[in-house]
Design a protein around this motif. Structure first.
Motif, short mmCIF file in Angstrom:
data_model
loop_
_atom_site.label_atom_id
_atom_site.label_comp_id
_atom_site.label_asym_id
_atom_site.label_seq_id
_atom_site.Cartn_x
_atom_site.Cartn_y
_atom_site.Cartn_z
N PRO A 77 -12.27 15.42 -29.22
CA PRO A 77 -12.92 16.73 -29.22
C PRO A 77 -12.99 17.32 -27.81
N LEU A 84 -16.21 22.62 -29.38
CA LEU A 84 -15.29 23.75 -29.42
C LEU A 84 -14.21 23.55 -30.47
N ILE A 85 -13.51 22.45 -30.34
CA ILE A 85 -12.33 22.18 -31.15
C ILE A 85 -12.04 20.70 -31.02
N ILE A 123 -9.15 17.31 -32.37
CA ILE A 123 -7.85 17.00 -32.96
C ILE A 123 -7.77 15.52 -33.28
N LYS A 156 -3.37 22.04 -32.41
CA LYS A 156 -4.36 22.67 -33.28
C LYS A 156 -4.91 23.90 -32.59
N LYS A 157 -4.99 25.00 -33.34
CA LYS A 157 -5.49 26.26 -32.79
C LYS A 157 -6.74 26.70 -33.54
N GLU A 158 -7.74 27.16 -32.77
CA GLU A 158 -8.91 27.79 -33.36
C GLU A 158 -9.28 28.98 -32.48
N THR A 191 -6.62 26.23 -28.00
CA THR A 191 -5.55 25.40 -28.55
C THR A 191 -5.59 24.03 -27.90
N LEU A 216 -6.28 21.23 -23.26
CA LEU A 216 -6.92 22.43 -23.83
C LEU A 216 -6.35 23.65 -23.15
N GLU A 236 -17.81 14.42 -36.12
CA GLU A 236 -18.35 15.56 -35.40
C GLU A 236 -19.78 15.31 -34.97
#
Lengths: 113, 114
Positions: A34, A47-48, A50, A57-59, A63, A75, B102
């Motif tokens: 993460p 944030l994002i 993988i 991976k894009k959000e 990316t 990132l 998470e």
């Protein structure tokens, strides 16, 4: 082997630029990666993230690129804005049992107007 | 939906004293982890609680202890405080159901030891 190495320590880009933050790891048991964003006086915000079964991976404007063979991930922040100015941390954890996050040392990003 | 909450926000203690920090997890979460973040550093894992038991522990001395309550909230206790214990203490919650990976962090408690 439990370390996650992060670079650069600090980064300055102009508005609209694409800052790139890099992380490397040694422990091949890590399988969750993460990225967290932290503003001064606040806790880290996820944030994002993988998993190693995908290479990208894009959000939104964020990316993650992942290179399993090189044990590196990065990132990218597209069209960066002054509001993106914060400290960014990469982290890693293993998938077995209970998760504990191992964090990088952080990258202080400044996006100038 | 309330996120992770922590109390107090700030705390000043003297060397040798004891301190208790509190955390309430995000709604629906059952696992609480504690991290220590020194100034300018990344968070360091202290320990994790699930079903009122310590499940994992990082490289911290026994002066650091914790507890989880039946409502999933948690406490972090630090005894015999040292100057080096000054840091931001972060609580993160997660769920063993679904996306167990998470972890969501609270705002932290800033501890200053003088």
């Amino acid at each position: 082997q439990q370390q996650v190495k992060q670079s650069p320590q600090s980064l300055i880009v102009q508005k609209g630029g694409i800052p790139i933050i890099n992380c490397a790891y040694e422990n091949t048991a890590f399988d969750y990666f993460p990225w967290y964003q932290q503003f001064p006086g606040k806790g880290p915000a996820l944030l994002i993230a993988i998993r190693p079964d995908v290479s990208e991976k894009k959000e939104g404007r964020f990316t993650i690129s992942f290179n399993k063979s090189a044990k590196q991930f990065s990132l990218h922040i597209m069209d960066s804005q002054p509001g993106d100015s914060a400290t960014y941390f990469c982290a890693a954890s293993t998938g077995t049992g209970f998760q504990k996050l191992v964090f990088g040392t952080g990258t202080r990003l400044l996006v100038s107007p | 939906d309330a996120g992770v909450t922590q109390s107090p926000t700030h705390l000043i203690k003297t060397r040798g004293q004891q301190v208790t920090l509190r955390c309430s997890p995000k709604s629906g979460h059952d696992t609480v982890s504690w991290y220590q973040q020194a100034l300018g550093q990344g968070p360091q894992f202290i320990f994790q609680y699930y079903e009122e038991e310590e499940r994992q522990r990082g490289n911290f001395p026994d002066r650091f202890s914790g507890h989880q309550f039946p409502n999933y909230s948690s406490e972090l206790n630090v005894n015999a405080l040292l100057l080096g214990d000054s840091a931001l203490y972060l609580c993160a919650s997660s769920s063993r159901q679904g996306l167990a990976y998470e972890q969501y962090f609270g705002p932290g408690t800033r501890l200053t030891v003088t």
